[in-house]
Design a protein around this motif. Structure first.
Motif, PDB file in Angstrom:
ATOM      1  N   MET A 195       0.830  -1.211   0.000  1.00 34.32           N
ATOM      2  CA  MET A 195       0.000   0.000   0.000  1.00 34.32           C
ATOM      3  C   MET A 195       0.862   1.257   0.000  1.00 34.32           C
ATOM      4  O   MET A 195       0.562   2.227  -0.698  1.00 34.32           O
ATOM      5  N   THR A 213       0.204   9.566  -3.450  1.00 35.09           N
ATOM      6  CA  THR A 213       0.163   8.473  -2.482  1.00 35.09           C
ATOM      7  C   THR A 213      -1.299   8.180  -2.114  1.00 35.09           C
ATOM      8  O   THR A 213      -2.201   8.937  -2.462  1.00 35.09           O
ATOM      9  N   GLU A 214      -1.494   7.110  -1.361  1.00 32.71           N
ATOM     10  CA  GLU A 214      -2.847   6.750  -0.944  1.00 32.71           C
ATOM     11  C   GLU A 214      -3.505   7.889  -0.154  1.00 32.71           C
ATOM     12  O   GLU A 214      -4.652   8.261  -0.426  1.00 32.71           O
ATOM     13  N   LEU A 236      -8.234   5.666  -7.938  1.00 34.52           N
ATOM     14  CA  LEU A 236      -8.121   4.794  -6.766  1.00 34.52           C
ATOM     15  C   LEU A 236      -8.559   3.373  -7.118  1.00 34.52           C
ATOM     16  O   LEU A 236      -7.849   2.394  -6.865  1.00 34.52           O
ATOM     17  N   LEU A 240      -5.975   0.028  -7.326  1.00 36.04           N
ATOM     18  CA  LEU A 240      -6.265  -1.095  -6.422  1.00 36.04           C
ATOM     19  C   LEU A 240      -6.620  -2.336  -7.244  1.00 36.04           C
ATOM     20  O   LEU A 240      -6.201  -3.447  -6.926  1.00 36.04           O
ATOM     21  N   SER A 376      -0.715   5.414   6.407  1.00 41.04           N
ATOM     22  CA  SER A 376      -1.831   6.325   6.154  1.00 41.04           C
ATOM     23  C   SER A 376      -2.783   6.317   7.344  1.00 41.04           C
ATOM     24  O   SER A 376      -2.617   5.559   8.290  1.00 41.04           O
TER      25      SER A 376
END
Ligand SMILES: [Zn+2]
Length: 507
Positions: A195, A213-214, A236, A240, A376
Protein backbone atom coordinates in the motif's frame (compact mmCIF):
# COMPACT_ATOMS: atom_id res chain seq x y z
CA UNK A 1 -1.66 -14.84 24.38
CA UNK A 2 -1.38 -11.55 26.07
CA UNK A 3 1.31 -9.93 23.99
CA UNK A 4 -0.67 -7.34 22.14
CA UNK A 5 -0.95 -3.62 22.69
CA UNK A 6 -3.96 -1.59 21.92
CA UNK A 7 -2.97 1.14 19.60
CA UNK A 8 -5.84 2.54 17.92
CA UNK A 9 -6.00 3.17 14.23
CA UNK A 10 -8.53 5.37 12.56
CA UNK A 11 -9.46 4.19 9.11
CA UNK A 12 -7.52 6.04 6.45
CA UNK A 13 -9.56 7.73 3.86
CA UNK A 14 -11.59 10.43 5.47
CA UNK A 15 -8.60 12.56 6.20
CA UNK A 16 -7.55 15.29 4.12
CA UNK A 17 -3.84 17.17 1.21
CA UNK A 18 -4.01 20.73 0.52
CA UNK A 19 -3.77 22.72 -2.61
CA UNK A 20 -2.63 25.51 -0.36
CA UNK A 21 0.75 24.06 0.51
CA UNK A 22 1.96 27.36 1.95
CA UNK A 23 -0.60 27.19 4.77
CA UNK A 24 0.65 23.73 5.62
CA UNK A 25 4.38 24.40 5.41
CA UNK A 26 6.62 23.33 8.31
CA UNK A 27 4.29 20.84 9.92
CA UNK A 28 6.02 19.28 12.95
CA UNK A 29 7.41 15.75 12.95
CA UNK A 30 7.80 13.61 16.05
CA UNK A 31 11.06 13.12 17.88
CA UNK A 32 11.45 9.44 18.80
CA UNK A 33 14.60 10.08 20.85
CA UNK A 34 12.56 9.80 24.05
CA UNK A 35 12.48 6.06 23.30
CA UNK A 36 16.00 5.59 21.85
CA UNK A 37 18.55 8.01 20.37
CA UNK A 38 18.75 6.05 17.10
CA UNK A 39 18.58 2.74 15.27
CA UNK A 40 22.32 2.23 15.68
CA UNK A 41 22.50 3.55 19.24
CA UNK A 42 24.35 1.84 22.07
CA UNK A 43 21.24 2.39 24.23
CA UNK A 44 19.09 0.27 21.91
CA UNK A 45 21.70 -2.50 21.79
CA UNK A 46 21.92 -2.37 25.59
CA UNK A 47 18.12 -2.70 25.71
CA UNK A 48 18.26 -5.91 23.68
CA UNK A 49 21.08 -7.28 25.86
CA UNK A 50 19.30 -6.41 29.07
CA UNK A 51 16.04 -7.96 27.87
CA UNK A 52 17.81 -11.11 26.80
CA UNK A 53 19.82 -11.73 29.97
CA UNK A 54 16.83 -10.87 32.20
CA UNK A 55 14.63 -13.29 30.23
CA UNK A 56 17.21 -16.08 30.51
CA UNK A 57 17.55 -15.55 34.27
CA UNK A 58 13.76 -15.40 34.72
CA UNK A 59 13.32 -18.62 32.74
CA UNK A 60 16.02 -20.42 34.73
CA UNK A 61 14.51 -19.37 38.05
CA UNK A 62 10.80 -19.88 37.45
CA UNK A 63 10.08 -22.19 34.53
CA UNK A 64 8.10 -25.18 35.82
CA UNK A 65 7.89 -23.69 39.32
CA UNK A 66 5.29 -20.92 39.17
CA UNK A 67 2.66 -23.15 40.81
CA UNK A 68 4.99 -23.99 43.70
CA UNK A 69 6.26 -20.58 44.86
CA UNK A 70 4.49 -18.71 47.68
CA UNK A 71 2.45 -15.52 47.33
CA UNK A 72 5.28 -13.12 48.09
CA UNK A 73 7.57 -14.77 45.54
CA UNK A 74 4.71 -14.83 43.03
CA UNK A 75 4.15 -11.08 43.48
CA UNK A 76 7.90 -10.45 43.06
CA UNK A 77 7.95 -12.58 39.91
CA UNK A 78 5.10 -10.54 38.37
CA UNK A 79 7.01 -7.32 39.11
CA UNK A 80 10.05 -8.75 37.33
CA UNK A 81 7.93 -9.93 34.42
CA UNK A 82 6.42 -6.46 34.14
CA UNK A 83 9.90 -4.88 34.01
CA UNK A 84 10.75 -7.15 31.06
CA UNK A 85 7.51 -6.27 29.29
CA UNK A 86 8.50 -2.64 29.72
CA UNK A 87 11.88 -3.09 27.97
CA UNK A 88 10.49 -5.25 25.16
CA UNK A 89 7.57 -2.85 24.78
CA UNK A 90 9.92 0.12 24.49
CA UNK A 91 12.02 -1.59 21.82
CA UNK A 92 9.02 -2.74 19.77
CA UNK A 93 7.25 0.62 20.05
CA UNK A 94 10.38 2.36 18.80
CA UNK A 95 10.86 -0.08 15.90
CA UNK A 96 7.20 0.17 14.91
CA UNK A 97 7.11 3.98 14.99
CA UNK A 98 10.36 4.31 13.01
CA UNK A 99 8.88 1.97 10.39
CA UNK A 100 5.47 3.70 10.35
CA UNK A 101 7.30 6.91 9.42
CA UNK A 102 8.39 5.41 6.08
CA UNK A 103 7.26 1.91 5.12
CA UNK A 104 8.80 2.27 1.66
CA UNK A 105 12.36 2.46 2.98
CA UNK A 106 13.92 -1.04 2.80
CA UNK A 107 16.43 -0.14 5.53
CA UNK A 108 13.66 0.75 7.97
CA UNK A 109 11.68 -2.35 7.04
CA UNK A 110 14.74 -4.51 7.68
CA UNK A 111 15.27 -2.78 11.02
CA UNK A 112 11.63 -3.35 12.03
CA UNK A 113 11.70 -7.02 11.02
CA UNK A 114 15.03 -7.54 12.82
CA UNK A 115 13.67 -6.00 16.03
CA UNK A 116 10.56 -8.19 15.81
CA UNK A 117 12.65 -11.31 15.36
CA UNK A 118 14.96 -10.54 18.27
CA UNK A 119 12.08 -9.59 20.58
CA UNK A 120 10.20 -12.74 19.60
CA UNK A 121 13.23 -14.90 20.44
CA UNK A 122 13.51 -13.21 23.82
CA UNK A 123 9.80 -13.29 24.65
CA UNK A 124 9.53 -16.98 23.73
CA UNK A 125 11.49 -17.56 26.95
CA UNK A 126 8.80 -15.73 28.96
CA UNK A 127 5.72 -17.50 27.59
CA UNK A 128 5.80 -20.19 30.28
CA UNK A 129 4.87 -17.63 32.94
CA UNK A 130 1.31 -16.91 31.82
CA UNK A 131 0.82 -20.53 30.73
CA UNK A 132 1.69 -21.73 34.23
CA UNK A 133 -0.50 -19.08 35.85
CA UNK A 134 -3.35 -20.49 33.80
CA UNK A 135 -2.65 -24.05 34.90
CA UNK A 136 -3.09 -23.24 38.61
CA UNK A 137 -6.37 -24.25 40.19
CA UNK A 138 -8.53 -21.55 41.74
CA UNK A 139 -7.74 -22.43 45.36
CA UNK A 140 -3.95 -22.40 44.88
CA UNK A 141 -4.15 -19.12 43.01
CA UNK A 142 -6.43 -17.50 45.60
CA UNK A 143 -3.90 -18.33 48.31
CA UNK A 144 -1.09 -16.56 46.41
CA UNK A 145 -3.27 -13.62 45.49
CA UNK A 146 -3.99 -12.91 49.17
CA UNK A 147 -0.48 -11.44 49.50
CA UNK A 148 -0.51 -7.65 48.77
CA UNK A 149 2.33 -7.71 46.20
CA UNK A 150 0.36 -10.21 44.12
CA UNK A 151 -3.07 -8.71 44.93
CA UNK A 152 -2.01 -5.49 43.22
CA UNK A 153 -1.96 -7.41 39.93
CA UNK A 154 -5.38 -9.06 40.36
CA UNK A 155 -6.89 -7.38 37.24
CA UNK A 156 -3.96 -8.53 35.11
CA UNK A 157 -4.15 -12.10 36.43
CA UNK A 158 -7.91 -12.11 35.78
CA UNK A 159 -7.34 -11.00 32.14
CA UNK A 160 -4.63 -13.63 31.61
CA UNK A 161 -6.89 -16.32 33.05
CA UNK A 162 -9.69 -15.36 30.63
CA UNK A 163 -7.70 -17.22 27.93
CA UNK A 164 -7.32 -20.35 30.05
CA UNK A 165 -9.64 -22.59 28.06
CA UNK A 166 -7.90 -21.68 24.83
CA UNK A 167 -4.27 -22.30 25.61
CA UNK A 168 -2.23 -25.15 24.16
CA UNK A 169 0.76 -27.08 25.45
CA UNK A 170 3.93 -25.11 26.22
CA UNK A 171 5.75 -26.46 23.17
CA UNK A 172 2.91 -25.61 20.83
CA UNK A 173 2.57 -22.14 22.28
CA UNK A 174 6.30 -21.59 21.76
CA UNK A 175 6.35 -22.71 18.16
CA UNK A 176 3.21 -20.73 17.27
CA UNK A 177 4.76 -17.66 18.89
CA UNK A 178 8.05 -18.08 17.02
CA UNK A 179 6.34 -18.81 13.70
CA UNK A 180 4.41 -15.54 13.82
CA UNK A 181 7.27 -13.43 12.40
CA UNK A 182 7.35 -15.64 9.30
CA UNK A 183 3.55 -15.96 9.17
CA UNK A 184 0.86 -13.47 10.09
CA UNK A 185 3.10 -10.48 10.80
CA UNK A 186 4.97 -11.01 7.51
CA UNK A 187 1.68 -10.98 5.56
CA UNK A 188 0.58 -7.81 7.32
CA UNK A 189 3.95 -6.26 6.45
CA UNK A 190 3.54 -7.27 2.81
CA UNK A 191 0.17 -5.53 2.75
CA UNK A 192 1.45 -2.36 4.47
CA UNK A 193 4.50 -2.06 2.21
CA UNK A 194 2.48 -2.74 -0.94
CA UNK A 195 0.00 0.00 0.00
CA UNK A 196 2.80 2.43 0.92
CA UNK A 197 4.42 1.90 -2.50
CA UNK A 198 1.25 2.38 -4.59
CA UNK A 199 1.07 5.58 -6.66
CA UNK A 200 -2.18 6.91 -8.11
CA UNK A 201 -2.07 8.87 -11.39
CA UNK A 202 -3.89 12.20 -11.22
CA UNK A 203 -4.11 15.09 -13.67
CA UNK A 204 -4.23 18.45 -11.90
CA UNK A 205 -6.35 21.42 -13.01
CA UNK A 206 -3.34 22.91 -14.80
CA UNK A 207 -2.86 19.69 -16.78
CA UNK A 208 0.14 18.39 -14.86
CA UNK A 209 0.40 14.61 -14.43
CA UNK A 210 0.86 13.80 -10.77
CA UNK A 211 1.61 10.55 -9.02
CA UNK A 212 -0.11 10.59 -5.62
CA UNK A 213 0.16 8.47 -2.48
CA UNK A 214 -2.85 6.75 -0.94
CA UNK A 215 -3.33 9.55 1.61
CA UNK A 216 -3.16 12.18 -1.14
CA UNK A 217 -5.62 10.50 -3.50
CA UNK A 218 -8.08 9.82 -0.65
CA UNK A 219 -7.90 13.48 0.29
CA UNK A 220 -9.06 14.41 -3.24
CA UNK A 221 -12.30 12.54 -2.49
CA UNK A 222 -13.26 15.38 -0.17
CA UNK A 223 -12.39 18.11 -2.69
CA UNK A 224 -15.03 20.72 -3.42
CA UNK A 225 -14.73 20.14 -7.18
CA UNK A 226 -16.83 17.16 -8.34
CA UNK A 227 -14.54 16.49 -11.34
CA UNK A 228 -11.57 16.15 -8.98
CA UNK A 229 -13.46 13.69 -6.79
CA UNK A 230 -14.55 11.65 -9.80
CA UNK A 231 -11.03 11.45 -11.23
CA UNK A 232 -9.64 10.50 -7.79
CA UNK A 233 -12.28 7.80 -7.22
CA UNK A 234 -11.62 6.23 -10.62
CA UNK A 235 -7.83 6.37 -10.22
CA UNK A 236 -8.12 4.79 -6.77
CA UNK A 237 -10.27 1.95 -8.09
CA UNK A 238 -8.03 1.37 -11.11
CA UNK A 239 -4.74 1.09 -9.17
CA UNK A 240 -6.26 -1.10 -6.42
CA UNK A 241 -7.77 -3.24 -9.21
CA UNK A 242 -4.34 -3.74 -10.76
CA UNK A 243 -3.22 -5.27 -7.45
CA UNK A 244 -6.35 -7.26 -6.71
CA UNK A 245 -4.83 -10.75 -6.95
CA UNK A 246 -2.20 -9.94 -4.35
CA UNK A 247 -4.72 -8.35 -1.97
CA UNK A 248 -7.10 -11.30 -2.38
CA UNK A 249 -4.26 -13.71 -1.60
CA UNK A 250 -3.25 -11.75 1.51
CA UNK A 251 -6.86 -11.68 2.75
CA UNK A 252 -7.35 -15.40 2.11
CA UNK A 253 -4.07 -16.33 3.77
CA UNK A 254 -4.70 -14.25 6.90
CA UNK A 255 -8.24 -15.66 7.21
CA UNK A 256 -6.92 -19.22 6.86
CA UNK A 257 -4.16 -18.57 9.39
CA UNK A 258 -6.78 -17.35 11.85
CA UNK A 259 -9.02 -20.35 11.14
CA UNK A 260 -6.18 -22.76 12.01
CA UNK A 261 -5.47 -20.86 15.24
CA UNK A 262 -9.14 -20.67 16.21
CA UNK A 263 -9.68 -24.37 15.57
CA UNK A 264 -6.73 -25.48 17.73
CA UNK A 265 -7.68 -23.02 20.43
CA UNK A 266 -11.37 -24.00 20.35
CA UNK A 267 -12.92 -20.60 19.73
CA UNK A 268 -16.62 -20.93 18.91
CA UNK A 269 -16.72 -18.25 16.21
CA UNK A 270 -14.23 -16.17 14.24
CA UNK A 271 -15.13 -13.15 16.39
CA UNK A 272 -14.76 -14.95 19.74
CA UNK A 273 -11.04 -14.27 20.28
CA UNK A 274 -11.50 -10.58 19.51
CA UNK A 275 -14.45 -10.31 21.90
CA UNK A 276 -12.55 -12.06 24.68
CA UNK A 277 -9.65 -9.62 24.19
CA UNK A 278 -12.09 -6.72 24.28
CA UNK A 279 -13.68 -8.11 27.46
CA UNK A 280 -17.12 -8.13 25.88
CA UNK A 281 -19.48 -11.08 25.46
CA UNK A 282 -20.42 -12.40 22.00
CA UNK A 283 -24.12 -11.67 22.72
CA UNK A 284 -23.41 -8.01 23.49
CA UNK A 285 -21.65 -7.54 20.15
CA UNK A 286 -24.49 -9.39 18.41
CA UNK A 287 -27.02 -7.04 20.02
CA UNK A 288 -25.01 -4.03 18.81
CA UNK A 289 -24.75 -5.40 15.28
CA UNK A 290 -28.49 -6.15 15.24
CA UNK A 291 -29.48 -2.72 16.52
CA UNK A 292 -27.24 -0.78 14.12
CA UNK A 293 -28.20 -2.93 11.11
CA UNK A 294 -31.90 -2.39 11.86
CA UNK A 295 -31.25 1.35 11.95
CA UNK A 296 -29.51 1.55 8.53
CA UNK A 297 -32.68 2.87 6.79
CA UNK A 298 -33.21 5.47 9.49
CA UNK A 299 -29.59 6.60 9.70
CA UNK A 300 -27.38 6.23 6.65
CA UNK A 301 -30.04 5.55 3.98
CA UNK A 302 -32.08 8.59 4.99
CA UNK A 303 -29.00 10.81 5.29
CA UNK A 304 -27.54 9.86 1.90
CA UNK A 305 -30.98 10.31 0.23
CA UNK A 306 -30.97 13.82 1.69
CA UNK A 307 -27.40 14.41 0.54
CA UNK A 308 -28.29 13.23 -3.01
CA UNK A 309 -31.03 15.87 -3.12
CA UNK A 310 -28.57 18.57 -2.02
CA UNK A 311 -26.35 17.53 -4.94
CA UNK A 312 -29.37 17.38 -7.29
CA UNK A 313 -28.93 13.71 -8.25
CA UNK A 314 -30.93 10.45 -7.92
CA UNK A 315 -28.10 8.61 -6.16
CA UNK A 316 -24.59 9.63 -5.15
CA UNK A 317 -21.60 8.16 -6.97
CA UNK A 318 -19.27 6.26 -4.66
CA UNK A 319 -16.64 8.98 -4.88
CA UNK A 320 -19.14 11.51 -3.54
CA UNK A 321 -20.03 9.72 -0.31
CA UNK A 322 -17.76 12.01 1.74
CA UNK A 323 -17.96 15.00 -0.60
CA UNK A 324 -18.27 18.35 1.19
CA UNK A 325 -21.65 20.06 0.76
CA UNK A 326 -21.86 22.50 -2.17
CA UNK A 327 -21.79 25.44 0.32
CA UNK A 328 -18.47 24.32 1.83
CA UNK A 329 -15.81 27.05 1.61
CA UNK A 330 -12.97 24.48 1.12
CA UNK A 331 -10.83 26.42 3.57
CA UNK A 332 -7.44 25.04 4.59
CA UNK A 333 -7.07 25.25 8.37
CA UNK A 334 -3.50 26.02 9.43
CA UNK A 335 -1.94 23.66 11.96
CA UNK A 336 -1.62 26.36 14.63
CA UNK A 337 -5.35 27.01 14.42
CA UNK A 338 -6.18 23.31 14.65
CA UNK A 339 -4.02 22.99 17.71
CA UNK A 340 -5.60 26.01 19.41
CA UNK A 341 -9.12 24.85 18.57
CA UNK A 342 -8.60 21.43 20.09
CA UNK A 343 -6.70 22.56 23.19
CA UNK A 344 -9.22 25.35 23.90
CA UNK A 345 -12.08 22.87 23.61
CA UNK A 346 -10.33 20.43 25.93
CA UNK A 347 -9.54 23.27 28.36
CA UNK A 348 -13.18 24.47 28.51
CA UNK A 349 -14.11 21.06 29.79
CA UNK A 350 -11.11 20.44 32.04
CA UNK A 351 -7.89 22.46 32.38
CA UNK A 352 -6.05 19.25 33.26
CA UNK A 353 -7.00 17.71 29.88
CA UNK A 354 -5.59 20.76 28.08
CA UNK A 355 -2.40 20.75 30.15
CA UNK A 356 -1.69 17.14 29.30
CA UNK A 357 -2.70 17.71 25.67
CA UNK A 358 -0.31 20.67 25.44
CA UNK A 359 2.67 18.36 26.12
CA UNK A 360 2.03 16.54 22.84
CA UNK A 361 2.71 19.76 20.92
CA UNK A 362 5.60 21.09 22.99
CA UNK A 363 7.90 18.11 22.60
CA UNK A 364 6.74 17.18 19.81
CA UNK A 365 5.05 13.82 20.25
CA UNK A 366 2.99 14.13 17.04
CA UNK A 367 4.02 13.33 13.47
CA UNK A 368 1.80 15.70 11.51
CA UNK A 369 2.52 15.94 7.74
CA UNK A 370 1.72 13.35 5.06
CA UNK A 371 4.88 11.96 3.43
CA UNK A 372 5.48 9.36 0.73
CA UNK A 373 5.82 5.94 2.37
CA UNK A 374 4.33 7.03 5.70
CA UNK A 375 1.54 4.91 7.22
CA UNK A 376 -1.83 6.33 6.15
CA UNK A 377 -4.72 7.28 8.44
CA UNK A 378 -3.97 8.16 12.05
CA UNK A 379 -3.20 6.45 15.34
CA UNK A 380 -2.21 6.94 18.96
CA UNK A 381 0.50 4.58 20.22
CA UNK A 382 0.84 4.34 24.02
CA UNK A 383 4.45 2.94 23.89
CA UNK A 384 5.34 2.17 27.56
CA UNK A 385 4.60 3.92 30.89
CA UNK A 386 8.26 4.95 31.37
CA UNK A 387 8.02 6.97 28.13
CA UNK A 388 4.87 8.62 26.68
CA UNK A 389 2.42 8.11 23.80
CA UNK A 390 3.06 9.26 20.22
CA UNK A 391 0.41 10.29 17.66
CA UNK A 392 0.64 9.78 13.90
CA UNK A 393 -1.51 12.01 11.66
CA UNK A 394 -1.69 12.85 7.97
CA UNK A 395 -2.84 16.44 8.48
CA UNK A 396 -4.13 18.18 5.36
CA UNK A 397 -6.12 21.07 6.80
CA UNK A 398 -9.77 20.02 6.53
CA UNK A 399 -12.28 20.19 9.41
CA UNK A 400 -12.14 16.39 9.41
CA UNK A 401 -8.39 16.56 10.01
CA UNK A 402 -9.00 18.78 13.04
CA UNK A 403 -11.49 16.17 14.28
CA UNK A 404 -8.89 13.44 13.76
CA UNK A 405 -6.42 15.45 15.86
CA UNK A 406 -9.08 15.84 18.59
CA UNK A 407 -9.77 12.09 18.41
CA UNK A 408 -6.18 10.88 18.59
CA UNK A 409 -5.33 13.42 21.30
CA UNK A 410 -8.20 11.94 23.34
CA UNK A 411 -6.48 8.55 23.11
CA UNK A 412 -3.14 10.19 23.92
CA UNK A 413 -4.36 11.97 27.07
CA UNK A 414 -6.08 8.78 28.22
CA UNK A 415 -2.87 6.82 27.67
CA UNK A 416 -0.84 9.37 29.68
CA UNK A 417 -3.33 9.17 32.54
CA UNK A 418 -3.31 5.35 32.41
CA UNK A 419 0.51 5.19 32.51
CA UNK A 420 0.81 4.97 36.32
CA UNK A 421 -1.05 1.62 36.17
CA UNK A 422 2.21 0.12 34.85
CA UNK A 423 3.13 -1.89 31.76
CA UNK A 424 0.81 -4.81 32.51
CA UNK A 425 -2.30 -2.86 33.46
CA UNK A 426 -2.24 0.47 31.61
CA UNK A 427 -3.60 -1.08 28.44
CA UNK A 428 -7.37 -0.92 27.88
CA UNK A 429 -9.62 -3.01 25.65
CA UNK A 430 -10.77 -1.25 22.47
CA UNK A 431 -14.30 -1.05 23.82
CA UNK A 432 -13.10 1.36 26.52
CA UNK A 433 -10.33 3.04 24.52
CA UNK A 434 -12.71 4.66 22.01
CA UNK A 435 -14.61 6.48 24.77
CA UNK A 436 -11.92 9.10 25.45
CA UNK A 437 -11.22 9.72 21.76
CA UNK A 438 -14.82 10.14 20.61
CA UNK A 439 -15.45 12.33 23.67
CA UNK A 440 -12.51 14.58 22.67
CA UNK A 441 -13.94 14.80 19.16
CA UNK A 442 -17.36 15.86 20.46
CA UNK A 443 -15.86 18.51 22.77
CA UNK A 444 -14.02 20.01 19.80
CA UNK A 445 -16.99 19.83 17.48
CA UNK A 446 -19.28 21.56 19.97
CA UNK A 447 -16.73 24.34 20.44
CA UNK A 448 -16.46 24.86 16.66
CA UNK A 449 -20.23 24.88 16.24
CA UNK A 450 -20.71 27.33 19.09
CA UNK A 451 -18.24 29.76 17.50
CA UNK A 452 -20.09 29.75 14.15
CA UNK A 453 -23.31 31.72 13.68
CA UNK A 454 -23.73 31.65 9.90
CA UNK A 455 -26.59 29.14 9.34
CA UNK A 456 -25.22 27.88 6.01
CA UNK A 457 -21.81 27.13 7.53
CA UNK A 458 -23.40 25.52 10.56
CA UNK A 459 -25.30 23.20 8.23
CA UNK A 460 -22.05 22.22 6.47
CA UNK A 461 -20.47 21.48 9.85
CA UNK A 462 -23.43 19.44 11.07
CA UNK A 463 -23.44 17.42 7.85
CA UNK A 464 -19.74 16.70 8.37
CA UNK A 465 -20.42 15.56 11.94
CA UNK A 466 -23.30 13.32 10.84
CA UNK A 467 -21.00 11.75 8.23
CA UNK A 468 -18.23 11.21 10.79
CA UNK A 469 -20.69 9.48 13.09
CA UNK A 470 -22.06 7.34 10.24
CA UNK A 471 -18.47 6.37 9.50
CA UNK A 472 -17.85 5.60 13.18
CA UNK A 473 -21.00 3.56 13.75
CA UNK A 474 -22.63 2.37 10.52
CA UNK A 475 -19.51 1.92 8.41
CA UNK A 476 -17.69 0.07 11.19
CA UNK A 477 -20.60 -2.32 11.67
CA UNK A 478 -20.71 -2.91 7.89
CA UNK A 479 -16.99 -3.69 7.92
CA UNK A 480 -17.53 -6.01 10.88
CA UNK A 481 -20.27 -7.80 8.90
CA UNK A 482 -17.93 -8.05 5.92
CA UNK A 483 -15.17 -9.61 8.02
CA UNK A 484 -17.53 -12.08 9.71
CA UNK A 485 -18.80 -13.27 6.35
CA UNK A 486 -15.31 -13.56 4.86
CA UNK A 487 -14.08 -15.62 7.84
CA UNK A 488 -17.18 -17.83 7.75
CA UNK A 489 -16.83 -18.53 4.03
CA UNK A 490 -13.07 -19.04 4.24
CA UNK A 491 -13.72 -22.07 6.44
CA UNK A 492 -14.88 -23.93 3.34
CA UNK A 493 -12.18 -22.72 0.96
CA UNK A 494 -10.56 -19.71 -0.71
CA UNK A 495 -12.64 -16.76 -1.83
CA UNK A 496 -11.97 -15.36 -5.29
CA UNK A 497 -11.39 -11.64 -5.67
CA UNK A 498 -14.85 -11.43 -7.31
CA UNK A 499 -16.50 -13.11 -4.34
CA UNK A 500 -14.73 -10.78 -1.89
CA UNK A 501 -15.97 -7.86 -3.97
CA UNK A 502 -19.54 -9.22 -3.95
CA UNK A 503 -19.57 -9.55 -0.15
CA UNK A 504 -18.15 -6.03 0.14
CA UNK A 505 -20.89 -4.57 -2.04
CA UNK A 506 -23.65 -6.53 -0.29
CA UNK A 507 -22.59 -5.45 3.20
ZN1 LIG B 1 -9.88 5.79 18.04
Amino acid sequence: MTRHKTFVFSAPGEAGIAEDRATLADLPEWDLADLYPGRESAELEAGFDQAESAAKAFEARFEGKVGDIDGAAFGAAIIEYEAQEEILGRIMSYAFLVYAGNQSDPELAKFYQGAQERCTDISTRLIFFTLEINRMDEAALAEKMAVPAAAHYAPWVRDVRAFRDHQLSDEMEKILHEKMVAGRTAWVRLFDETMADLRFPFQSGTGEHESLTESEILHKLSDKDGAVRRQAGLSLGRVLGENIRQFALITNTLAKDKEIDDRWRRYAQPVSYRNLSNQVEDQVVEALRGAVTLAYPDLSHRYYALKSRWFGVEALDFWDRNAPLPQDDNRVIPWAEARKTVLDAYGDFSPELATIGQRFFDSPWIDVPPRPGKASGAFAHPTVPSAHPYLLLNYQGRVRDVMTLAHELGHGVHQVLAGPQGALMSDTPLTLAETASVFGEMLTFRALLKAEDDPARRRVMLAGKVEDMLNTVVRQISMFDFECRVHDERRSGELTAERLGDIWLET
